[in-house]
Design a protein around this motif. Structure first.
Motif, PDB file in Angstrom:
ATOM      1  N   GLN A 181       0.841  -1.221   0.000  1.00  0.00           N
ATOM      2  CA  GLN A 181       0.000   0.000   0.000  1.00  0.00           C
ATOM      3  C   GLN A 181       0.868   1.260   0.000  1.00  0.00           C
ATOM      4  N   LEU A 182       1.872   1.238   0.880  1.00  0.00           N
ATOM      5  CA  LEU A 182       2.775   2.385   1.018  1.00  0.00           C
ATOM      6  C   LEU A 182       3.525   2.653  -0.280  1.00  0.00           C
ATOM      7  N   LYS A 183       4.050   1.575  -0.863  1.00  0.00           N
ATOM      8  CA  LYS A 183       4.835   1.691  -2.091  1.00  0.00           C
ATOM      9  C   LYS A 183       3.989   2.326  -3.192  1.00  0.00           C
ATOM     10  N   GLU A 184       2.729   1.878  -3.297  1.00  0.00           N
ATOM     11  CA  GLU A 184       1.844   2.402  -4.333  1.00  0.00           C
ATOM     12  C   GLU A 184       1.598   3.902  -4.123  1.00  0.00           C
ATOM     13  N   TYR A 213       9.268   1.316  19.410  1.00  0.00           N
ATOM     14  CA  TYR A 213       9.855   2.384  18.601  1.00  0.00           C
ATOM     15  C   TYR A 213       8.900   2.919  17.529  1.00  0.00           C
ATOM     16  N   THR A 214       7.716   2.353  17.411  1.00  0.00           N
ATOM     17  CA  THR A 214       6.880   2.637  16.243  1.00  0.00           C
ATOM     18  C   THR A 214       5.675   3.505  16.611  1.00  0.00           C
ATOM     19  N   ASP A 215       5.525   4.625  15.921  1.00  0.00           N
ATOM     20  CA  ASP A 215       4.487   5.604  16.250  1.00  0.00           C
ATOM     21  C   ASP A 215       3.194   5.401  15.483  1.00  0.00           C
ATOM     22  N   TRP A 216       3.250   4.641  14.370  1.00  0.00           N
ATOM     23  CA  TRP A 216       2.097   4.566  13.474  1.00  0.00           C
ATOM     24  C   TRP A 216       1.534   3.166  13.446  1.00  0.00           C
ATOM     25  N   ARG A 217       0.232   3.052  13.300  1.00  0.00           N
ATOM     26  CA  ARG A 217      -0.411   1.746  13.206  1.00  0.00           C
ATOM     27  C   ARG A 217      -0.648   1.393  11.732  1.00  0.00           C
ATOM     28  N   ASP A 218      -0.923   0.112  11.494  1.00  0.00           N
ATOM     29  CA  ASP A 218      -1.049  -0.370  10.111  1.00  0.00           C
ATOM     30  C   ASP A 218      -2.209   0.278   9.345  1.00  0.00           C
ATOM     31  N   TYR A 219      -3.236   0.778  10.072  1.00  0.00           N
ATOM     32  CA  TYR A 219      -4.394   1.382   9.395  1.00  0.00           C
ATOM     33  C   TYR A 219      -4.207   2.894   9.171  1.00  0.00           C
ATOM     34  N   GLU A 220      -2.988   3.391   9.425  1.00  0.00           N
ATOM     35  CA  GLU A 220      -2.766   4.839   9.303  1.00  0.00           C
ATOM     36  C   GLU A 220      -1.851   5.196   8.132  1.00  0.00           C
ATOM     37  N   VAL A 221      -1.800   4.327   7.119  1.00  0.00           N
ATOM     38  CA  VAL A 221      -0.874   4.529   6.001  1.00  0.00           C
ATOM     39  C   VAL A 221      -1.125   5.879   5.312  1.00  0.00           C
ATOM     40  N   GLN A 222      -2.396   6.207   5.075  1.00  0.00           N
ATOM     41  CA  GLN A 222      -2.690   7.459   4.370  1.00  0.00           C
ATOM     42  C   GLN A 222      -2.260   8.688   5.186  1.00  0.00           C
ATOM     43  N   GLN A 223      -2.541   8.668   6.507  1.00  0.00           N
ATOM     44  CA  GLN A 223      -2.110   9.802   7.349  1.00  0.00           C
ATOM     45  C   GLN A 223      -0.593   9.959   7.313  1.00  0.00           C
ATOM     46  N   TYR A 269      20.898   0.309   7.387  1.00  0.00           N
ATOM     47  CA  TYR A 269      21.270   1.650   6.908  1.00  0.00           C
ATOM     48  C   TYR A 269      22.331   2.313   7.795  1.00  0.00           C
ATOM     49  N   ASN A 270      23.026   1.477   8.589  1.00  0.00           N
ATOM     50  CA  ASN A 270      23.989   1.960   9.573  1.00  0.00           C
ATOM     51  C   ASN A 270      25.002   2.963   9.029  1.00  0.00           C
ATOM     52  N   ASP A 271      25.459   2.735   7.796  1.00  0.00           N
ATOM     53  CA  ASP A 271      26.530   3.568   7.248  1.00  0.00           C
ATOM     54  C   ASP A 271      26.069   4.981   6.910  1.00  0.00           C
ATOM     55  N   SER A 272      24.765   5.165   6.723  1.00  0.00           N
ATOM     56  CA  SER A 272      24.306   6.521   6.374  1.00  0.00           C
ATOM     57  C   SER A 272      23.343   7.072   7.429  1.00  0.00           C
ATOM     58  N   ILE A 273      23.599   6.655   8.673  1.00  0.00           N
ATOM     59  CA  ILE A 273      22.672   6.946   9.765  1.00  0.00           C
ATOM     60  C   ILE A 273      22.476   8.453  10.007  1.00  0.00           C
ATOM     61  N   ASN A 274      23.507   9.248   9.675  1.00  0.00           N
ATOM     62  CA  ASN A 274      23.402  10.688   9.923  1.00  0.00           C
ATOM     63  C   ASN A 274      22.525  11.408   8.903  1.00  0.00           C
ATOM     64  N   ASN A 275      22.239  10.731   7.785  1.00  0.00           N
ATOM     65  CA  ASN A 275      21.456  11.382   6.723  1.00  0.00           C
ATOM     66  C   ASN A 275      20.033  10.847   6.647  1.00  0.00           C
ATOM     67  N   ILE A 276      19.659   9.999   7.604  1.00  0.00           N
ATOM     68  CA  ILE A 276      18.364   9.315   7.523  1.00  0.00           C
ATOM     69  C   ILE A 276      17.513   9.645   8.747  1.00  0.00           C
ATOM     70  N   ARG A 277      16.210   9.782   8.491  1.00  0.00           N
ATOM     71  CA  ARG A 277      15.257   9.796   9.608  1.00  0.00           C
ATOM     72  C   ARG A 277      14.371   8.558   9.475  1.00  0.00           C
ATOM     73  N   PHE A 278      14.113   7.901  10.593  1.00  0.00           N
ATOM     74  CA  PHE A 278      13.298   6.683  10.587  1.00  0.00           C
ATOM     75  C   PHE A 278      11.858   7.007  10.961  1.00  0.00           C
ATOM     76  N   VAL A 279      10.959   6.156  10.453  1.00  0.00           N
ATOM     77  CA  VAL A 279       9.547   6.186  10.851  1.00  0.00           C
ATOM     78  C   VAL A 279       9.166   4.731  11.072  1.00  0.00           C
ATOM     79  N   GLY A 280       8.430   4.439  12.133  1.00  0.00           N
ATOM     80  CA  GLY A 280       8.023   3.049  12.377  1.00  0.00           C
ATOM     81  C   GLY A 280       6.517   2.871  12.275  1.00  0.00           C
ATOM     82  N   ILE A 281       6.089   1.904  11.435  1.00  0.00           N
ATOM     83  CA  ILE A 281       4.679   1.501  11.419  1.00  0.00           C
ATOM     84  C   ILE A 281       4.620   0.144  12.080  1.00  0.00           C
TER      85      ILE A 281
END
Ligand code: NAP
Ligand code: MN
Length: 269
Positions: free
Chosen positions: A19-22, A76-86, A56-68
């Motif tokens: 869903q996310l990829k689409e 560590y995850t702020d989003w639930r599976d039914y919140e893809v659109q938000q 992604y350890n080698d580029s950790i300074n250039n990345i922000r993570f999001v957890g579903i």
């Protein structure tokens, strides 16, 4: 903005990931980029987020993570599976907002004369022995502190303090502190052998060195990974110069996260 998806193999996770990829492919503001992403979306549980971090350890300074999260605990995850659109809406309106947490730096010297290793943990590193008592010296800032005998030692970050560290009686530390906590696993304490017996917490300008009496038979872990089996001379732990960044589109206060994860939902929420 370049976005990557790092998913576990569960059926809900696969469904969420596609869903996310689409939605990313259909967005004019987002491009899918698995190699050089600015945002990494982990889909699964904490274990998935830990794997994404190491991937992604080698580029950790250039990345922000999001957890579903798609089941499991998902500390560590702020989003639930039914919140893809938000989440996609938030990504499209991103203005770089982030929160960062301290990481654990691990430096390992080996007895085989080969090169030393350094790595970074998000949760913790443990040194354990299962076929006999683990005996190690513990030095703090190069000064001898104690001789440890027992099953092992757990060295945790503040965000890792709710994981393995908690199971072995460590304190939960707010990630507002730059700190490293060392907890004992089943230490031997009697008339002959003595350890401190309580977890200790060290600040950013201190370091802990663990020197096993026996370089063999020890199992060294870094989060969910077992570090390769070479004879260990010493391991030095300190707070890393690097931090992990999360894209902060919504704010869950650390203690709220702890209470949600370990106490459960309150009636008066
Ligand atoms: P796992 O067996 O699924 O992890 C054990 C549990 O710890 C899972 O419920 C996991 O959440 C949760 N968890 C992971 N990180 C956490 C954190 N920072 N705060 C609160 N809970 C957390 O294995 P895994 O998913 O690959 O995770 C590896 C981690 O497991 C290690 O870093 C270590 O901290 C922990 N561990 C704990 C013990 C123990 O407590 N005796 C033993 C070995 C490893 P999810 O269900 O969302 O994955
Ligand atoms: Mn897990």
């Amino acid at each position: 903005m370049r976005v990557s998806i790092y998913s576990n193999d569960g059926s809900t996770s696969n469904e969420v990931a596609s869903q996310l990829k689409e939605k990313i492919d259909n967005s004019s503001k987002l491009q899918y980029d698995g190699l050089n992403p600015q945002i990494v979306i982990s889909v699964g549980g904490d274990g998935t987020l830990l794997s994404a971090f190491h991937h992604y350890n080698d580029s950790i300074n250039n990345i922000r993570f999001v957890g579903i999260h798609t089941g499991h605990l998902g500390f560590y995850t702020d989003w639930r599976d039914y919140e893809v659109q938000q989440l996609v809406d938030s990504l499209e309106n991103d203005n770089g907002q982030s929160v960062s947490y301290p990481l654990l730096s691990i430096n390992i010297n080996y007895k085989d004369g080969g090169p030393s290793d350094s790595m970074v943990a998000l949760n913790e590193s443990t040194l354990k022995r299962i076929n006999g008592t683990m005996v190690t010296d513990i030095n703090i800032k190069n000064e001898f502190f104690e001789k440890f005998r027992g099953d092992g030692l757990c060295v945790a970050t503040p965000t890792g303090s709710t994981a393995y560290n908690k199971s072995v009686g460590g304190a939960i530390i707010s990630p507002e502190f730059d700190a490293v906590q060392v907890s004992e696993m089943a230490s031997i304490n009697n008339r002959v052998f003595r350890t401190l017996g309580s977890p200790i917490i060290i600040p950013p300008d201190e370091w802990i060195t663990i020197i096993p009496d026996n370089p063999y038979h020890n199992i060294l872990t870094c989060d969910q990974l077992v570090v390769q089996n070479r004879p260990i001379q010493s391991i030095t732990y300190s707070i890393s110069n690097d931090r992990i960044y999360f894209a902060q589109y919504r704010h869950t206060h650390f203690w709220k996260r702890v209470s949600n994860s370990f106490i459960g939902v309150h009636d008066n929420d």
